[in-house]
Motif scaffolding. Structure first.
Motif: not given
Length: 124
Positions: A38-43, A88-90
């Motif tokens: 999943n794009i953007g699913h990191c922190s 997501t990170f956002v």
């Protein structure tokens, strides 16, 4: 696997990292959140937590590590077959400061407290 914005991502990471450290591995892979699909699913918080767990697990015997890992798995095993991709990170960060939003910071602090209080690991 669970994604950022969930308590389970911390528990899954801790279980994996504790097992690796107690077995004597010299390299620890931290977190592959939300199945890595999943794009953007990191922190950065899950990576920070993973490093803290690795340091806090030094010197654990395999037997003690197994006890902790088994307890952690009990907490997240039922979610494994569900899409628990989180956010997501956002969604989890203030994009002006890049600081975690309060909800995400609170879950991180809960996970750190769990490691310290329930499992006796100093997360410094």
């Amino acid at each position: 696997t669970s994604g950022p914005g969930t308590i389970d991502i911390f528990r899954e990471a801790a279980a994996s990292i504790i097992a690796v450290v107690a077995s004597g591995a010299s390299v620890v892979n931290c977190v592959q959140s939300a199945k890595g699909n999943n794009i953007g699913h990191c922190s950065p918080l899950e990576v920070r937590f993973g490093a803290q767990v690795a340091h806090a697990s030094q010197g654990l015997s395999p037997s003690d590590a197994n006890t902790i890992v088994s307890s952690l798995v009990e907490k997240f095993k039922d979610i494994q077959k569900k899409d628990n991709i989180g956010k997501t990170f956002v969604e989890l960060h203030n994009l002006e400061t890049f600081e975690p939003v309060p909800e995400w910071q609170a879950l991180y602090e809960q996970a750190v407290a769990e490691m310290e209080v329930e499992y006796g690991r100093v997360m410094g």
